[in-house]
Structures are given as C-alpha cells and as structure tokens.
Design a protein around this motif. Structure first.
Motif, PDB file in Angstrom:
ATOM      1  N   PRO A 110       0.818  -1.304   0.098  1.00 22.74           N
ATOM      2  CA  PRO A 110       0.159   0.079  -0.005  1.00 22.74           C
ATOM      3  C   PRO A 110       0.912   1.192   0.026  1.00 22.74           C
ATOM      4  CG  PRO A 110       0.082  -1.124   2.349  1.00 22.74           C
ATOM      5  CD  PRO A 110       0.540  -2.030   1.232  1.00 22.74           C
ATOM      6  N   ALA A 111       0.241   2.215  -0.535  1.00 19.12           N
ATOM      7  CA  ALA A 111       0.723   3.602  -0.544  1.00 19.12           C
ATOM      8  C   ALA A 111       0.070   4.835   0.119  1.00 19.12           C
ATOM      9  CB  ALA A 111       1.231   4.066  -2.009  1.00 19.12           C
ATOM     10  N   LEU A 112       0.609   5.642   0.952  1.00 19.20           N
ATOM     11  CA  LEU A 112      -0.093   6.637   1.672  1.00 19.20           C
ATOM     12  C   LEU A 112       0.381   8.069   0.970  1.00 19.20           C
ATOM     13  CD1 LEU A 112       0.440   5.367   5.359  1.00 19.20           C
ATOM     14  CD2 LEU A 112      -1.441   4.885   3.804  1.00 19.20           C
ATOM     15  N   LEU A 113      -0.370   9.092   1.130  1.00 20.14           N
ATOM     16  CA  LEU A 113      -0.040  10.021   0.710  1.00 20.14           C
ATOM     17  C   LEU A 113      -0.235  11.562   1.746  1.00 20.14           C
ATOM     18  CD1 LEU A 113       0.989  12.728  -1.382  1.00 20.14           C
ATOM     19  CD2 LEU A 113      -1.499  12.590  -2.115  1.00 20.14           C
ATOM     20  N   THR A 114       0.777  12.278   2.119  1.00 26.72           N
ATOM     21  CA  THR A 114       0.287  13.097   3.231  1.00 26.72           C
ATOM     22  C   THR A 114       0.750  14.616   2.353  1.00 26.72           C
ATOM     23  OG1 THR A 114       0.984  12.264   5.137  1.00 26.72           O
ATOM     24  CG2 THR A 114       0.960  14.583   5.082  1.00 26.72           C
ATOM     25  N   GLU A 115      -0.355  15.440   2.012  1.00 22.21           N
ATOM     26  CA  GLU A 115       0.152  16.681   1.318  1.00 22.21           C
ATOM     27  C   GLU A 115      -0.203  17.868   2.210  1.00 22.21           C
ATOM     28  OE1 GLU A 115      -0.815  17.402  -2.887  1.00 22.21           O
ATOM     29  OE2 GLU A 115      -2.862  16.620  -2.305  1.00 22.21           O
ATOM     30  N   HIS A 116       1.132  18.418   2.692  1.00 24.29           N
ATOM     31  CA  HIS A 116       1.071  19.677   3.404  1.00 24.29           C
ATOM     32  C   HIS A 116       0.431  20.843   2.624  1.00 24.29           C
ATOM     33  CE1 HIS A 116       3.628  17.998   6.709  1.00 24.29           C
ATOM     34  NE2 HIS A 116       3.641  16.910   5.785  1.00 24.29           N
ATOM     35  N   GLY A 117       1.130  21.102   1.669  1.00 27.23           N
ATOM     36  CA  GLY A 117       0.758  22.073   0.634  1.00 27.23           C
ATOM     37  C   GLY A 117       0.185  21.341  -0.511  1.00 27.23           C
ATOM     38  N   ILE A 118      -0.785  21.934  -1.392  1.00 28.11           N
ATOM     39  CA  ILE A 118      -1.173  21.193  -2.647  1.00 28.11           C
ATOM     40  C   ILE A 118      -0.087  21.466  -3.751  1.00 28.11           C
ATOM     41  CG2 ILE A 118      -2.805  21.357  -4.521  1.00 28.11           C
ATOM     42  CD1 ILE A 118      -3.770  20.155  -1.854  1.00 28.11           C
ATOM     43  N   TYR A 119       0.562  20.308  -4.121  1.00 30.33           N
ATOM     44  CA  TYR A 119       1.653  20.390  -4.851  1.00 30.33           C
ATOM     45  C   TYR A 119       1.401  21.374  -6.216  1.00 30.33           C
ATOM     46  CZ  TYR A 119       5.997  18.573  -7.276  1.00 30.33           C
ATOM     47  OH  TYR A 119       7.173  18.432  -8.013  1.00 30.33           O
ATOM     48  N   THR A 120       0.503  20.641  -6.893  1.00 30.21           N
ATOM     49  CA  THR A 120       0.034  21.664  -8.162  1.00 30.21           C
ATOM     50  C   THR A 120      -0.234  23.041  -7.980  1.00 30.21           C
ATOM     51  OG1 THR A 120      -2.118  20.786  -8.017  1.00 30.21           O
ATOM     52  CG2 THR A 120      -0.997  19.341  -9.319  1.00 30.21           C
ATOM     53  N   ASN A 121      -0.618  23.343  -6.663  1.00 33.37           N
ATOM     54  CA  ASN A 121      -1.096  24.738  -6.600  1.00 33.37           C
ATOM     55  C   ASN A 121       0.583  25.620  -6.352  1.00 33.37           C
ATOM     56  OD1 ASN A 121      -3.689  24.379  -6.848  1.00 33.37           O
ATOM     57  ND2 ASN A 121      -4.154  24.700  -4.601  1.00 33.37           N
ATOM     58  N   GLU A 122       1.189  24.839  -5.794  1.00 38.29           N
ATOM     59  CA  GLU A 122       2.645  25.563  -5.415  1.00 38.29           C
ATOM     60  C   GLU A 122       3.205  25.471  -6.808  1.00 38.29           C
ATOM     61  OE1 GLU A 122       4.211  23.313  -2.401  1.00 38.29           O
ATOM     62  OE2 GLU A 122       3.161  23.915  -0.815  1.00 38.29           O
TER      63      GLU A 122
END
Length: 513
Positions: free
Chosen positions: A202-214
């Motif tokens: 399995p894979a998990l994702l933690t987005e602190h900021g939205i990468y595409t917006n940055e």
C-alpha cells in the motif's frame, strides 16, 4: 551523497521526499524528522528526490531507525547503455503514454511507462531515453501533437526537463518496504504510484501544501517560461503554451498518485476541495493536522528585560515566503516604533539571488539597523524574545511556525493562505470559541501587515489576549502526542494489509509491453 542500506529486510515505512528531508531545513523536513523519531520502534527507509548529483550537506542527523537512504537525481538519470536492443520500438511505444501524461493522464499511463521500462531497468538510461536520435524524433512528434504553436526549442528543453524527472523516478532503485508514504505528489507521488504497482504494497500520501498549486505559483513566476508566450491582455484560452505543458503534466502526476494511494491525508479541510477537483477519491481523504511539542514550546520563558519591540519572520528566505513584503512592512512600522527590531530567522542558502534582492531592499529603505538576517537558529532560544511573528507567504499549508510560536505565547500576523486563518482565528467547530490569536492580512500587503503588527506591539492587553488564545488553541487541537497516535494507527493498519497483485502478475493491457 551516497545511498546506504543497513539491512536487506523490508523497512516498515519508505518515506518519499522531494527536495526536502534530510537536506533542507523547514516545516516539512522538521515534520518528517519528528515523525521518524516519534515511531522509534518502526524502521524507515528515506528516498530523497533531488535535482542533481551536487554534494549536499545533511541538515538533520538521521535517527537510528532510518535503515536506508536512496537518492533519485531528477535532472541527471543514470546514463545507461549507449545502445539497447529494440530502442526504436521502445521510444515509439513510450510516445503515446507520454503524450497523455502531458495532457492530463493518470495512473494508467504511469503503469504503461513502468511496464515498458521495467524489463530494461539497469540498461536503459538518459543516453537512450533523452539523448538518442530516436528520443529526438519522439520529442518532435510530441511537440507536433501537444504544443504545435510553441517554439520547438522551448518545447524541447521544457519537455526534456519533465521527462528527465519522470525517467529518473521510474528507473531508480526500489527499496523494499511494507508501506510507501509520499510527503507530496509530484515526483515523490510518482514514485509512490510506481511502488504500489511494482510491489503490491500500500501507498499513503500526506499533502502539506497542494503540490500543483505551489508549482503553478512557481511556473507563473518563472520568467523563462514566458519567453515567446502570448502576453497580451486578451488571452486565447484555446491555445496551449509551455506553461500549460508543465501544469498539465504535474496535474497528471498528482492524479496518478491519488489513484494509487489507499489513504490521502492533508492538514486541513480546505485542501480537500483541491484534492477532489484534481480527481482524488473522497472516500480516501482524511484530515490530520500538524502537531507540535506543546509541552516543550510552552516552557519557553518570556524575556521580560527592557529590550526593543521585536517581530520575526521565521522561515526560509525564498520567493514563496514573500520576505520582501515583510521587509517593507518593517519599514512602515518603524515610522511609529523607531527602535523596532525585525528578525528574519531562517536558512539563507536555498536561493542566494533572492536573499541578495532582499538585502538590497533593506539597504534601499535604510533598514540596516532594523532588519536582521539571523540565518538558522534554534527557535526556542528566540521565541521568548519575540513579541509577534509575521508570515507573509503567498502559499502555505499549515505552517508549524504559527503553532510553535503560539505554544510559546507569541501571536501571529499571517496572510490568508492555507490554514492560517483557521489557526489564528479558530475553526468553525471550536467550542467554546477561544478568540483570535493574532490577525489575517491580504497577500502582498505591507501596509496591512504593518498595521496589524503595530496593534500587537503597542496594545499590551490585546497582545496578551491573542497570546493566551493561540496557546490554548494549540494545546486543544495541535498537540503532537495525539497526532502521533493517529499516524501510528494508520501505519499499523497498512503494514498489516496483504500484498496485492503487482502489475507484473497481471496481464498487460492490449498494446502494452
């Protein structure tokens, strides 16, 4: 920089870090370092995705439960063999999924690229994929198909940079792990998608900021991407340019990561709306805020000696932090508070050109005795001497510095980005309401920033009320002890999951390698 692995056993968690830990100081890196230390009985392997092979000094000493470190050099993939059997056919078959990834593809396209490259891993590299005649012909075809109105020279170098990062991520060694945890989308998210496809874990994702917006902010600020672009006030939305190529490609990478990850975590509810718009499955979304060591920061002693009124910007001196607005605000504020000290507490080495621009503004405004670039500091040594902090960023997620300062009894003035408003003014479900812990200002507004800082500095009762409110808010909602418990439950759940069928065990789609 060298890779290492202490054991051949799979790590419990493989952390995927792009342009941050363990080489860059800052909120995300500090969060990652604390996460590893908080789960000392779990083993971690860190994959650090960096731009090139330049020597880098570690900003953090890796904890003993880090059992491996792997580097991915995004702009310098391994050279590979000068000739690989069937390279013309390989490049021909790569063209279709690459084209779709440049126009809003997703996990299916990533899987197709992984299939095509997997059997040639260790052989194929930049010589074939980027520098060969066949690669050049593929790029010509892609330009005609995806960006026919663009300058081919601009397209060539732009797409080459994008494909270099993609190929480096697809060809890098894959550490064995029970769970893969990306700390952003982008190339780290691509690695997570590849990991779950290849390993079945399995894979998990933690987005602190939205990468595409940055990335959108950086792309719109990048002057070289505007060369040759239509800069008229009337924009033809039907005509794609080089900016669209970059934005659409990173949107594809985010979609692939969202589709691959079992759980998509972020720091506050506002981010989830962006994630849904970009294709994230709402059933996989979960909010887990940042947490800080409240017990430790709450012990910071206030400096009650006679000293000048002091404000601070805490963070890296880079454009996204908009340090220039802070400097100009300090200039306005000094008119009313002549002995003001405006500290800048954070690393100076990430963008030397921007640092020099900031120093030039300081000199131009005659603020050499007011604005002080202190560089890297131990924050607890300074918070007791600061009356208020300012955060003038154009993009943030849930900044740790507001929480750390708040736990120390220091109110904040911050731009209305990310969760800053929620942190300073309180969440909708805050019962009972605690009141403001400072103030929120518009973007790029030195006047508003100065006005709110002036109120905190000159009105002691108001500053005390704000300091008490933010300290109580951090204790109630953002104590790291509780956040660590949540992450441990997520890790334990996914470590225990059975391994799923890998792409190598599934029949390929028609036409795939």
């Amino acid at each position: 920089m060298s890779d290492f692995r202490k054991s051949d056993d799979p790590a419990d968690v493989c952390l995927l870090m792009e342009g941050s830990y363990p080489y860059i100081l800052g909120g995300v890196s500090t969060w990652t370092h604390d996460l590893i230390k908080s789960h000392a009985d779990l083993t971690f392997h860190v994959v650090s995705l960096v731009a090139d092979r330049a020597t880098r000094k570690m900003a953090y000493e890796l904890p003993p439960n880090v059992t491996g470190l792997t580097h991915v050099y995004l702009q310098d993939p391994d050279p590979g063999w000068p000739w690989v059997p069937g390279k013309a056919e390989l490049m021909r078959r790569l063209e279709a999924p690459l084209k779709r990834l440049q126009q809003g593809g997703g996990l299916a396209e990533v899987e197709e690229v992984v299939r095509l490259l997997s059997r040639r891993r260790g052989k194929v590299g930049r010589r074939v994929l980027l520098n060969s005649e066949e690669a050049f012909r593929m790029v010509v075809g892609l330009c005609r198909e995806t960006l026919p109105d663009a300058s081919f020279l601009e397209y060539f170098w732009g797409s080459r940079a994008l494909m270099s990062g993609l190929f480096a991520t697809m060809l890098a060694p894959m550490p064995a792990a029970k769970v893969y945890h990306a700390i952003s989308t982008g190339y780290a998210g691509l690695f997570a998608a590849r990991a779950t496809l290849e390993t079945g874990r399995p894979a998990l994702l933690t987005e602190h900021g939205i990468y595409t917006n940055e990335r959108r902010i950086e792309i719109l600020m990048a002057e070289w991407l505007f060369e040759g672009a239509d800069t008229s006030l009337v924009v033809d939305k039907k005509k794609r340019d080089l900016r669209d190529l970059w934005l659409d490609t990173f949107a594809s990478y985010s979609k692939a990561c969202y589709d691959a990850c079992d759980r998509i975590l972020t720091l506050y509810g506002g981010n989830q709306e962006f994630q849904r718009r970009q294709g994230a499955d709402p059933s996989r979304l979960k909010v887990v805020p940042n947490g800080i060591d409240y017990a430790g920061y709450s012990k910071v002693q206030r400096d009650t000696s006679k000293r000048p009124p002091t404000i601070a910007l805490i963070g890296r001196v880079v454009p996204i932090k908009d340090v220039k607005t802070y400097i100009r605000a300090a200039g306005i504020l000094r008119e009313d508070i002549p002995d003001l000290k405006a500290m800048i507490l954070g690393p100076l080495e990430e963008d030397p050109g921007y640092v020099e621009e900031c120093r030039t503004i300081v000199k131009h405004l005659g603020l050499e005795e007011t604005v002080i670039f202190a560089g890297r500091v131990k924050l607890t040594d300074w918070l007791g001497k600061v009356d208020a902090i300012a955060l003038t960023s154009v993009s943030e997620a849930q900044p740790l510095v507001i929480l750390e300062a708040g736990a120390s009894g220091v109110p904040s003035v911050a731009t209305d980005v990310g969760s800053c408003s929620e942190l300073i003014l309180g969440r909708d479900d805050e019962v009972p309401p605690l009141g403001p812990g400072g103030a929120i200002t518009p973007l790029a507004s030195p006047l508003d920033t100065a006005r709110e800082l002036r109120a905190l500095l000159l009105d002691q009762p108001w500053r005390d009320r704000c300091a008490a409110a933010i300290a109580q808010r951090v204790a109630r909602y953002y104590d790291k002890v509780e956040i660590d418990r949540i992450y441990r439950a997520i890790y334990d759940e996914h470590i225990a999951l059975p391994t799923q069928t890998t792409l190598f065990e599934r029949a390929p789609a028609r036409g795939a390698a």
